[in-house]
Design a protein around this motif. Structure first.
Motif, PDB file in Angstrom:
ATOM      1  N   THR A 191      -4.168   1.975  13.339  1.00  0.00           N
ATOM      2  CA  THR A 191      -4.202   3.231  14.093  1.00  0.00           C
ATOM      3  C   THR A 191      -5.541   3.937  13.922  1.00  0.00           C
ATOM      4  O   THR A 191      -6.070   4.519  14.870  1.00  0.00           O
ATOM      5  N   ASP A 192      -6.101   3.899  12.726  1.00  0.00           N
ATOM      6  CA  ASP A 192      -7.396   4.536  12.483  1.00  0.00           C
ATOM      7  C   ASP A 192      -8.526   3.804  13.196  1.00  0.00           C
ATOM      8  O   ASP A 192      -9.509   4.421  13.609  1.00  0.00           O
ATOM      9  N   ALA A 193      -8.424   2.491  13.356  1.00  0.00           N
ATOM     10  CA  ALA A 193      -9.488   1.707  13.978  1.00  0.00           C
ATOM     11  C   ALA A 193      -9.423   1.709  15.496  1.00  0.00           C
ATOM     12  O   ALA A 193     -10.409   1.407  16.158  1.00  0.00           O
ATOM     13  N   LEU A 194      -8.279   2.051  16.082  1.00  0.00           N
ATOM     14  CA  LEU A 194      -8.101   1.991  17.526  1.00  0.00           C
ATOM     15  C   LEU A 194      -9.092   2.856  18.306  1.00  0.00           C
ATOM     16  O   LEU A 194      -9.648   2.405  19.309  1.00  0.00           O
ATOM     17  N   PRO A 195      -9.381   4.087  17.901  1.00  0.00           N
ATOM     18  CA  PRO A 195     -10.351   4.877  18.664  1.00  0.00           C
ATOM     19  C   PRO A 195     -11.750   4.256  18.686  1.00  0.00           C
ATOM     20  O   PRO A 195     -12.475   4.390  19.667  1.00  0.00           O
ATOM     21  N   LEU A 250      -5.027 -14.607   1.009  1.00  0.00           N
ATOM     22  CA  LEU A 250      -4.791 -13.232   0.604  1.00  0.00           C
ATOM     23  C   LEU A 250      -4.920 -13.107  -0.912  1.00  0.00           C
ATOM     24  O   LEU A 250      -4.586 -14.036  -1.645  1.00  0.00           O
ATOM     25  N   PRO A 251      -5.408 -11.975  -1.408  1.00  0.00           N
ATOM     26  CA  PRO A 251      -5.576 -11.841  -2.849  1.00  0.00           C
ATOM     27  C   PRO A 251      -4.259 -11.892  -3.606  1.00  0.00           C
ATOM     28  O   PRO A 251      -4.204 -12.308  -4.738  1.00  0.00           O
ATOM     29  N   GLY A 252      -3.182 -11.480  -2.986  1.00  0.00           N
ATOM     30  CA  GLY A 252      -1.886 -11.493  -3.646  1.00  0.00           C
ATOM     31  C   GLY A 252      -0.900 -12.276  -2.804  1.00  0.00           C
ATOM     32  O   GLY A 252      -1.242 -12.789  -1.743  1.00  0.00           O
ATOM     33  N   PRO A 253       0.296 -12.353  -3.243  1.00  0.00           N
ATOM     34  CA  PRO A 253       1.295 -13.049  -2.420  1.00  0.00           C
ATOM     35  C   PRO A 253       1.530 -12.287  -1.117  1.00  0.00           C
ATOM     36  O   PRO A 253       1.428 -11.059  -1.053  1.00  0.00           O
ATOM     37  N   ALA A 254       1.834 -13.015  -0.050  1.00  0.00           N
ATOM     38  CA  ALA A 254       2.003 -12.403   1.269  1.00  0.00           C
ATOM     39  C   ALA A 254       3.217 -11.493   1.310  1.00  0.00           C
ATOM     40  O   ALA A 254       3.302 -10.605   2.149  1.00  0.00           O
ATOM     41  N   GLY A 255       4.153 -11.670   0.441  1.00  0.00           N
ATOM     42  CA  GLY A 255       5.343 -10.836   0.419  1.00  0.00           C
ATOM     43  C   GLY A 255       5.054  -9.417  -0.018  1.00  0.00           C
ATOM     44  O   GLY A 255       5.831  -8.511   0.236  1.00  0.00           O
ATOM     45  N   ASN A 256       3.929  -9.168  -0.672  1.00  0.00           N
ATOM     46  CA  ASN A 256       3.591  -7.836  -1.167  1.00  0.00           C
ATOM     47  C   ASN A 256       2.644  -7.091  -0.229  1.00  0.00           C
ATOM     48  O   ASN A 256       1.945  -6.187  -0.648  1.00  0.00           O
ATOM     49  N   LEU A 257       2.625  -7.464   1.037  1.00  0.00           N
ATOM     50  CA  LEU A 257       1.747  -6.820   2.003  1.00  0.00           C
ATOM     51  C   LEU A 257       2.246  -5.404   2.277  1.00  0.00           C
ATOM     52  O   LEU A 257       3.435  -5.188   2.539  1.00  0.00           O
ATOM     53  N   ASP A 258       1.348  -4.442   2.208  1.00  0.00           N
ATOM     54  CA  ASP A 258       1.701  -3.042   2.446  1.00  0.00           C
ATOM     55  C   ASP A 258       1.666  -2.784   3.958  1.00  0.00           C
ATOM     56  O   ASP A 258       0.624  -2.528   4.542  1.00  0.00           O
ATOM     57  N   VAL A 259       2.810  -2.863   4.609  1.00  0.00           N
ATOM     58  CA  VAL A 259       2.905  -2.750   6.056  1.00  0.00           C
ATOM     59  C   VAL A 259       2.516  -1.359   6.545  1.00  0.00           C
ATOM     60  O   VAL A 259       1.762  -1.237   7.523  1.00  0.00           O
ATOM     61  N   PRO A 260       2.959  -0.280   5.930  1.00  0.00           N
ATOM     62  CA  PRO A 260       2.526   1.042   6.414  1.00  0.00           C
ATOM     63  C   PRO A 260       1.010   1.235   6.321  1.00  0.00           C
ATOM     64  O   PRO A 260       0.407   1.826   7.209  1.00  0.00           O
TER      65      PRO A 260
END
Length: 137
Positions: free
Chosen positions: A67-71, A50-60
């Motif tokens: 959700t956008d890719a599901l359709p 990951l480009p940054g630390p895994a703790g800074n993952l933007d979950v929303p």
């Protein structure tokens, strides 16, 4: 005795030996060429995928992307023709069986197989189609 019924004569030993020698030489050349071929080394992997630390993952944002890719993932599955041989003369599902006993209403398998043999998709099936409508298109 006809010519085609005549017994076959074995090939002379010299021709057999020459053929075996050529086959062995070809196999040796092929194996030698494969052994000398070398692949390029793979580039070194970064220490963190990951480009940054895994703790800074933007979950929303990750959830919104999912959700956008599901359709785009479910749309083709819902509209894919289930029977590739539908509407052809060789469709094995297009053979219905019907029976009627006395004055009762006739019973047939075509009620079940017609949606598929007529080129139906998952979304057009009687019961399953209603369930797939809950999926986003």
């Amino acid at each position: 005795m006809a010519r085609h019924a005549a017994p076959r004569r074995p090939a002379p030993r010299t021709l057999v030996r020459a053929g075996l020698t050529l086959a062995a030489a070809g196999a040796a050349l092929g194996a030698g060429g494969a052994a000398t071929a070398s692949a390029q080394p793979l580039p070194a992997l970064p220490s963190s995928p990951l480009p940054g630390p895994a703790g800074n993952l933007d979950v929303p944002a990750a959830g919104q992307a999912l959700t956008d890719a599901l359709p785009y993932a479910t749309g083709p599955l819902k509209n894919l023709q289930l029977d590739p041989l539908a509407n052809t003369g060789v469709d094995p599902l297009a053979n219905g069986v019907a029976t009627q006993i006395a004055d009762f209403k006739p019973v047939s398998t075509e009620a079940v197989t017609d949606p598929i043999t007529k080129g139906g998709t998952l979304a057009t099936l009687p019961v399953v189609g209603q369930a797939t409508n809950a999926l986003p298109i």
